[in-house]
Design an enzyme around this catalytic site. Structure first.
Site, mmCIF file in Angstrom:
data_model
loop_
_atom_site.group_PDB
_atom_site.id
_atom_site.type_symbol
_atom_site.label_atom_id
_atom_site.label_comp_id
_atom_site.label_asym_id
_atom_site.label_seq_id
_atom_site.Cartn_x
_atom_site.Cartn_y
_atom_site.Cartn_z
ATOM 1 N N GLY A 124 50.348 20.511 20.274
ATOM 2 C CA GLY A 124 51.114 20.701 19.054
ATOM 3 C C GLY A 124 50.487 20.023 17.846
ATOM 4 N N GLY A 282 40.793 -0.823 26.307
ATOM 5 C CA GLY A 282 42.024 -0.570 25.568
ATOM 6 C C GLY A 282 42.284 0.917 25.399
ATOM 7 N N ASP A 324 54.143 4.413 23.467
ATOM 8 C CA ASP A 324 52.858 3.761 23.181
ATOM 9 C C ASP A 324 52.249 4.158 21.836
ATOM 10 O OD1 ASP A 324 53.280 2.912 25.728
ATOM 11 O OD2 ASP A 324 51.392 3.628 26.568
ATOM 12 N N HIS A 462 67.255 -18.434 50.968
ATOM 13 C CA HIS A 462 66.268 -19.152 51.779
ATOM 14 C C HIS A 462 65.846 -18.329 52.989
ATOM 15 C CE1 HIS A 462 64.164 -22.770 52.886
ATOM 16 N NE2 HIS A 462 64.715 -22.757 54.087
#
Length: 487
Positions: A124, A282, A324, A462
């Site tokens: 797009g 990166g 991101d 525990h």
């Protein structure tokens, strides 16, 4: 002039899919465009984005393969008779992982269909603020208009273009998980979490693996924890070339790759040959073909990421961005999912709730896992000053390591607190088995403003590793030995 869709999303990764499905729940007309540009090495995949195809999912499964290799060694101490030597077949693992990923691709398509979200397998780009031009692989064009548009195209791994031969002969994480044959002797230059995670599982399945690092490992994470992670990896068998950086990659007649690098500490130039060079320098935001300038969507000129406000809105009304691709947000699947859902609820469900990016937990899936939530010790000192923080810490030995006689030197945890009376917890850091599972539970408490005294009132289970967090009592300030003794 009525727009065809109420919401159009560009990018079918975690954030985009979550936003699309949530918007569809409100009975809105929703469409999603997704297109995977093959990597420079020709690797491509299906719907679902980075996490599903070339990120968290295949990474965790291959990490599990390596953990099973370590468990086979431990098993002999526990009485299991395992014929030696054991070896690993990459192609069997890769096929199983890749088949699972393909099943997820199919599942996402079915979900979109069930929720009546229109799926376009197209690239797009903006024609105007309400119009997207879609382009299929075959070159067919489609025009789609929408009232609201969300950009969720994520990022792709970068190549160090200044290094001769890097693009021609190197791969990235986009390729590693889809290799049909073993990568063999592997070099991964630069130390981001993905390079350490991949180097860790490659070492764990028996491959000769080298990490090249010019500066600090795991930038942005607590540096004491990062050092312990790399120390453990070294003891586990991963080689590290410290204070080195590559200058060129050449292909030999044998088809192996000869890498030349500079050692800044010794001032020397060195070479070695590898079967695979995997770059981890990166990720770059995937905005190139979106034509953002034409509609006025502002980006950060240095990072290329889209600038958004607290409501994920860009500089153009009705155009939003999540995940991101956005400036200053953590590059994590769960934050993209949550942000996408909340955005859809604000647009169509009368909600005003904003995404809260504070105290987001995460884990680095290195051979010895590192999980954390909240501030690093460095960030806490920077925010509050060293006199105003208290760090509780402990070196511990997981019970399962004892019979197997495994080294626990790097199994460590620390809690960063304010020193004031109630001692609010600012950050929690844990290195050890199942770090993600451990941190996930404590993340709720820290999100709710938990204090050190409250944590001390919490009864541990525990015997577990997580229990040791509820017993932290030695401060760094005291200078006392922080090694846990007894049970």
């Amino acid at each position: 002039g009525k727009n065809e869709y109420d919401l159009l999303i560009i990018g079918g990764g975690s954030g985009g899919l979550a936003c699309a499905k949530e918007a569809a729940q409100f009975g809105r007309k929703v469409a999603i465009l997704d297109y995977v540009e093959p990597s420079p090495q020709g690797t491509k995949w299906g719907l679902g984005g980075t996490c599903v195809n070339v990120g968290c999912i295949p990474k965790k499964l291959m990490h599990q393969a390596a953990l099973l290799g370590s468990a086979l060694k431990d098993a002999q101490h526990y009485g299991w008779n395992i014929a030696q030597p054991v070896d690993h077949t990459w192609s069997v693992m890769a096929k199983a992982v890749q088949n699972y990923v393909k099943s997820l691709n199919w599942g996402h398509r079915v979900q979109l269909q069930d929720k009546k979200v229109k799926y376009f397998n197209m690239k797009g780009s903006f024609s105007d603020p309400h119009t997207i031009r879609g382009l299929t692989k075959a070159g067919k064009k489609t025009i789609v208009t929408a009232e609201n548009i969300v950009i969720a195209t994520g990022g792709r791994p970068k190549y160090p273009m200044h290094i001769a031969g890097a693009l021609e002969y190197g791969i990235t994480s986009d390729d590693l998980f889809w290799l049909k044959e073993s990568p063999g002797k592997t070099l991964t230059p630069f130390v981001f979490n993905v390079s350490l995670e991949c180097a860790g599982f490659l070492t764990g399945i028996g491959l000769d693996t080298t990490v090249m690092m010019r500066s600090i490992p795991l930038r942005g994470f607590d540096q004491q924890m990062a050092s312990l992670v790399t120390e453990h990896m070294e003891s586990y068998g991963t080689k590290f070339l410290k204070r080195c950086f590559p200058t060129k990659v050449e292909k030999l007649e044998s088809n192996r790759l000869q890498v030349t690098w500079k050692n800044t500490e010794l001032g020397t130039e060195e070479t070695d040959s590898f079967d695979t060079v995997m770059w981890a320098v990166g990720r770059a935001p995937d905005t190139e073909t979106l034509n953002l300038e034409a509609v006025g969507v502002k980006t950060n000129s240095e990072t290329g990421k889209i600038i958004v406000d607290a409501s994920e809105a860009t500089s153009v009304p009705h155009i939003y961005a999540v995940g991101d691709i956005t400036e200053g947000r953590p590059e994590l699947t769960p934050t993209a999912i949550a942000a996408g859902k909340l955005l859809a609820q604000r647009l169509f469900g009368q909600s005003s709730e904003l995404m809260d990016y504070d105290n987001v937990p995460t884990t680095v899936f290195t051979p010895l896992e590192y999980g954390c939530v909240g501030l690093s010790e460095e960030a806490a000192v920077q925010c509050y000053g060293s006199d105003n923080i208290e760090v509780y810490h402990a070196y511990y030995k997981p019970l399962e390591f004892t019979v197997a006689e495994r080294d626990a030197t790097q199994c460590y945890m620390k809690m960063v607190c304010l020193r004031e009376s109630e001692q609010r917890i600012l950050g929690l850091h844990f290195i050890g088995p199942n770090a993600g599972e451990v941190i996930q539970g404590f993340a709720l408490g820290i999100k709710c403003g938990a204090t050190y005294p409250e944590l001390m009132k919490t009864i541990g289970i525990h015997p577990t590793c997580a229990e040791e967090i509820t017993k932290l009592h030695i401060t760094k300030r005291s200078g006392l030995d922080a090694t846990v003794t007894g049970c």
